[in-house]
Scaffold this motif. Structure first.
Motif, PDB file in Angstrom:
ATOM      1  N   GLY A 187       0.683  -1.061  -0.157  1.00 58.75           N
ATOM      2  CA  GLY A 187      -0.067  -0.038  -0.011  1.00 58.75           C
ATOM      3  C   GLY A 187       0.967   1.103   0.093  1.00 58.75           C
ATOM      4  N   LEU A 188       1.886   1.134   0.747  1.00 55.01           N
ATOM      5  CA  LEU A 188       2.866   2.432   0.691  1.00 55.01           C
ATOM      6  C   LEU A 188       3.486   2.750  -0.350  1.00 55.01           C
ATOM      7  N   GLY A 189       4.042   1.298  -1.125  1.00 54.75           N
ATOM      8  CA  GLY A 189       4.536   1.632  -2.537  1.00 54.75           C
ATOM      9  C   GLY A 189       3.446   2.245  -3.457  1.00 54.75           C
ATOM     10  N   CYS A 190       2.319   1.562  -3.494  1.00 57.09           N
ATOM     11  CA  CYS A 190       1.130   2.031  -4.439  1.00 57.09           C
ATOM     12  C   CYS A 190       0.548   3.328  -4.547  1.00 57.09           C
ATOM     13  N   GLY A 191       0.963   4.127  -3.162  1.00 55.58           N
ATOM     14  CA  GLY A 191       0.570   5.434  -3.148  1.00 55.58           C
ATOM     15  C   GLY A 191       1.377   6.216  -3.697  1.00 55.58           C
ATOM     16  N   THR A 192       2.585   6.141  -4.019  1.00 55.00           N
ATOM     17  CA  THR A 192       3.667   6.945  -4.515  1.00 55.00           C
ATOM     18  C   THR A 192       3.468   6.692  -6.148  1.00 55.00           C
ATOM     19  N   LEU A 193       3.445   5.634  -6.501  1.00 54.65           N
ATOM     20  CA  LEU A 193       3.118   5.034  -7.828  1.00 54.65           C
ATOM     21  C   LEU A 193       1.961   5.429  -8.450  1.00 54.65           C
ATOM     22  N   LEU A 194       0.850   5.581  -7.585  1.00 54.41           N
ATOM     23  CA  LEU A 194      -0.464   6.080  -8.123  1.00 54.41           C
ATOM     24  C   LEU A 194      -0.454   7.496  -8.245  1.00 54.41           C
ATOM     25  N   SER A 195      -0.105   8.403  -7.284  1.00 54.05           N
ATOM     26  CA  SER A 195       0.133   9.792  -7.320  1.00 54.05           C
ATOM     27  C   SER A 195       1.111  10.373  -8.402  1.00 54.05           C
ATOM     28  N   GLY A 196       2.153   9.619  -8.676  1.00 56.41           N
ATOM     29  CA  GLY A 196       3.150   9.805  -9.533  1.00 56.41           C
ATOM     30  C   GLY A 196       2.663   9.779 -11.013  1.00 56.41           C
ATOM     31  N   LEU A 197       2.003   8.660 -11.161  1.00 54.73           N
ATOM     32  CA  LEU A 197       1.389   8.720 -12.650  1.00 54.73           C
ATOM     33  C   LEU A 197       0.358   9.718 -12.829  1.00 54.73           C
ATOM     34  N   LEU A 198      -0.622   9.872 -12.079  1.00 55.61           N
ATOM     35  CA  LEU A 198      -1.567  10.620 -12.059  1.00 55.61           C
ATOM     36  C   LEU A 198      -1.047  12.311 -12.310  1.00 55.61           C
ATOM     37  N   ALA A 199      -0.046  12.551 -11.312  1.00 59.92           N
ATOM     38  CA  ALA A 199       0.464  14.014 -11.475  1.00 59.92           C
ATOM     39  C   ALA A 199       1.213  14.225 -12.816  1.00 59.92           C
ATOM     40  N   GLU A 200       1.616  13.007 -13.398  1.00 58.66           N
ATOM     41  CA  GLU A 200       2.451  13.340 -14.683  1.00 58.66           C
ATOM     42  C   GLU A 200       1.704  13.319 -15.811  1.00 58.66           C
ATOM     43  N   TYR A 201       0.514  12.475 -15.995  1.00 58.42           N
ATOM     44  CA  TYR A 201      -0.066  12.097 -17.091  1.00 58.42           C
ATOM     45  C   TYR A 201      -1.506  12.548 -17.084  1.00 58.42           C
ATOM     46  N   ALA A 202      -2.095  12.839 -15.962  1.00 61.24           N
ATOM     47  CA  ALA A 202      -3.510  13.362 -16.009  1.00 61.24           C
ATOM     48  C   ALA A 202      -3.501  14.739 -15.462  1.00 61.24           C
ATOM     49  N   PRO A 203      -4.838  15.286 -15.657  1.00 65.26           N
ATOM     50  CA  PRO A 203      -4.838  16.980 -15.407  1.00 65.26           C
ATOM     51  C   PRO A 203      -5.078  16.815 -13.689  1.00 65.26           C
ATOM     52  N   ASP A 204      -4.952  17.988 -13.426  1.00 66.10           N
ATOM     53  CA  ASP A 204      -5.310  18.445 -11.911  1.00 66.10           C
ATOM     54  C   ASP A 204      -4.333  17.513 -11.095  1.00 66.10           C
ATOM     55  N   PRO A 205      -2.996  17.665 -11.097  1.00 70.21           N
ATOM     56  CA  PRO A 205      -1.987  16.707 -10.226  1.00 70.21           C
ATOM     57  C   PRO A 205      -2.392  16.700  -9.021  1.00 70.21           C
ATOM     58  N   LEU A 206      -2.696  17.730  -8.410  1.00 64.29           N
ATOM     59  CA  LEU A 206      -2.870  18.063  -6.776  1.00 64.29           C
ATOM     60  C   LEU A 206      -4.368  17.825  -6.351  1.00 64.29           C
ATOM     61  N   VAL A 207      -5.137  17.404  -7.283  1.00 63.63           N
ATOM     62  CA  VAL A 207      -6.580  17.053  -7.221  1.00 63.63           C
ATOM     63  C   VAL A 207      -6.803  15.566  -7.291  1.00 63.63           C
ATOM     64  N   LEU A 208      -6.391  15.114  -8.505  1.00 65.58           N
ATOM     65  CA  LEU A 208      -7.029  13.742  -9.073  1.00 65.58           C
ATOM     66  C   LEU A 208      -6.466  12.715  -8.028  1.00 65.58           C
ATOM     67  N   PRO A 209      -5.438  12.447  -7.708  1.00 67.45           N
ATOM     68  CA  PRO A 209      -4.781  11.566  -6.704  1.00 67.45           C
ATOM     69  C   PRO A 209      -5.804  11.160  -5.284  1.00 67.45           C
TER      70      PRO A 209
END
Length: 400
Positions: free
Chosen positions: A150-172
């Motif tokens: 879970g700790l690892g997936c949190g960083t991976l999820l927010s990193g991917l969304l922040a880089e490749y999806a809109p609203d990087p400080l919102v969507l995660p």
């Protein structure tokens, strides 16, 4: 036979997996901000020392809850405590979504620490108790894998969304809220495992105590947990800034992936524990940790990426070996009525291990520079791991 009657055996067999999934969701929320701190620094404007303060607030929340209410689930039951943990996790996500500057960022991290503190020991005990008798060994792996994964997936999820999806400080955080809602529904359907659980309103703060039968195994288990989490503390505190400042890598997905690699390797390291046995896995895990710390030091000294990736794989594997061995030894020795409190006490030691390096690196990064601050704490943690491994090897030989 009714649908409810046919569904009940499925819950009995697989309920521990549902609890583990909720565990992973909660822990993922605690690392969601890791790849995002650079964005927060640009938007709000604060220093590396402020990042240290933010993490210190999180650590204070985790350790404070583990110390004061880590034993509560042994009295009022696992489910109420875990549902409260999800409530705090949701409040943390909402604080981040409000984007109200540094005060709400600090509040979000504090609430995240409270949720992690409520989950860490209690969820580990709950997963073990929900597992059918024939799957108890597997449940030990599932519980620690949910924690680290879970700790690892949190960083991976927010990193991917922040880089490749809109609203990087919102969507995660929106995604995390959706996962929290699903986890709440799962926990609501699972049975209670504490016999004679009292109402939640009767809960009172109480420092954890160690029953006599646990004390002999707690010291070596605590040493291993401290050493392993220390490596993760150095790794997670140094990696994002090191990638950006020293290697020129500002892709947030890459930052999330590199940090995720360490936690994923921890999960893989746990897989070898059944073959080694928990008693042997703990000292061997400490020795593997030293190799991971040496690789991290090489990366910092030579300003190169490959040793950093290898340190994530090697050090993470050693941490996983030690953690699963420690949890297995302590859980097996603890009486059922004290299991939640004893496991919470173990994670208090572990979180001191992950907190001290993060805070120390932050404080030393300005006078010494990030790389030299990381090297100082890498050397210190290598000494801790060496002392722990030596002590544990001598103890295992003495008891053989």
């Amino acid at each position: 036979m009714t649908d409810h009657q046919t569904a009940r055996p499925v819950v009995d067999r697989l309920g521990y997996l549902g609890a583990a999934a909720a565990f992973a969701v909660c822990m993922a929320g605690t690392t969601l901000p890791t790849p995002l701190y650079g964005l927060y620094q640009e938007e709000i404007g604060f220093s590396e020392q402020t990042v240290t303060v933010v993490f210190a607030v999180y650590a204070l929340g985790v350790i404070g809850v583990l110390l004061l209410v880590g034993t509560v689930s042994d009295a009022v039951g696992r489910r109420p405590v875990l549902l409260c943990g999800l409530f705090f996790a949701a409040c943390s996500a909402l604080a981040f979504l409000a984007e109200g500057g540094l005060p709400l960022l600090v509040l979000g991290r504090l609430l995240s620490g409270l949720s992690a503190g409520l989950f860490t020991g209690t969820a580990t005990a709950y997963v073990l108790e929900l597992a059918p008798p024939g799957r108890r060994a597997r449940a030990g792996f599932v519980a620690t894998a949910a924690n680290m994964g879970g700790l690892g997936c949190g960083t991976l999820l927010s990193g991917l969304l922040a880089e490749y999806a809109p609203d990087p400080l919102v969507l995660p955080f929106v995604v995390h809220l959706a996962l929290i809602t699903a986890s709440f529904a799962v926990l609501w359907l699972l049975p209670e495992t504490v016999a004679g659980a009292r109402p939640l309103r009767t809960a009172r703060p109480k420092l954890p105590t160690l029953p006599p039968e646990v004390r002999g195994v707690f010291v070596p288990a605590g040493l291993a947990a401290f050493a392993g989490f220390s490596l993760l503390g150095v790794f997670t505190s140094v990696t994002p800034a090191f990638l950006a400042q020293s290697l020129g890598i500002d892709n947030r997905a890459v930052v999330g992936l590199v940090v995720f690699t360490g936690f994923f390797a921890s999960t893989l390291g746990q897989l070898v524990v059944p073959r080694l046995g928990t008693a042997r896995a703990i000292p061997l895990g400490c020795l593997v940790l030293i190799a991971g710390l040496a690789l991290l030091a090489a990366s910092l000294a030579w300003t190169t990426l490959p040793p950093l990736l290898l340190s994530a794989l090697v050090g993470g594997a050693g941490q996983g070996m030690g953690l699963r061995g420690a949890v297995g030894e302590v859980a097996a020795a603890a009486p059922a009525e004290h299991r939640g409190g004893v496991l919470s006490a173990l994670f208090v030691v572990a979180y001191f291990g992950i907190s001290i390096p993060v805070i120390g690196v932050g404080l030393l990064s300005e006078p010494l520079g990030l790389a030299h601050a990381g090297l100082v704490f890498t050397a210190c943690m290598a000494v801790v791991a060496a002392v722990s491994g030596t002590y544990l090897l001598r103890r295992s030989r003495a008891t053989a």
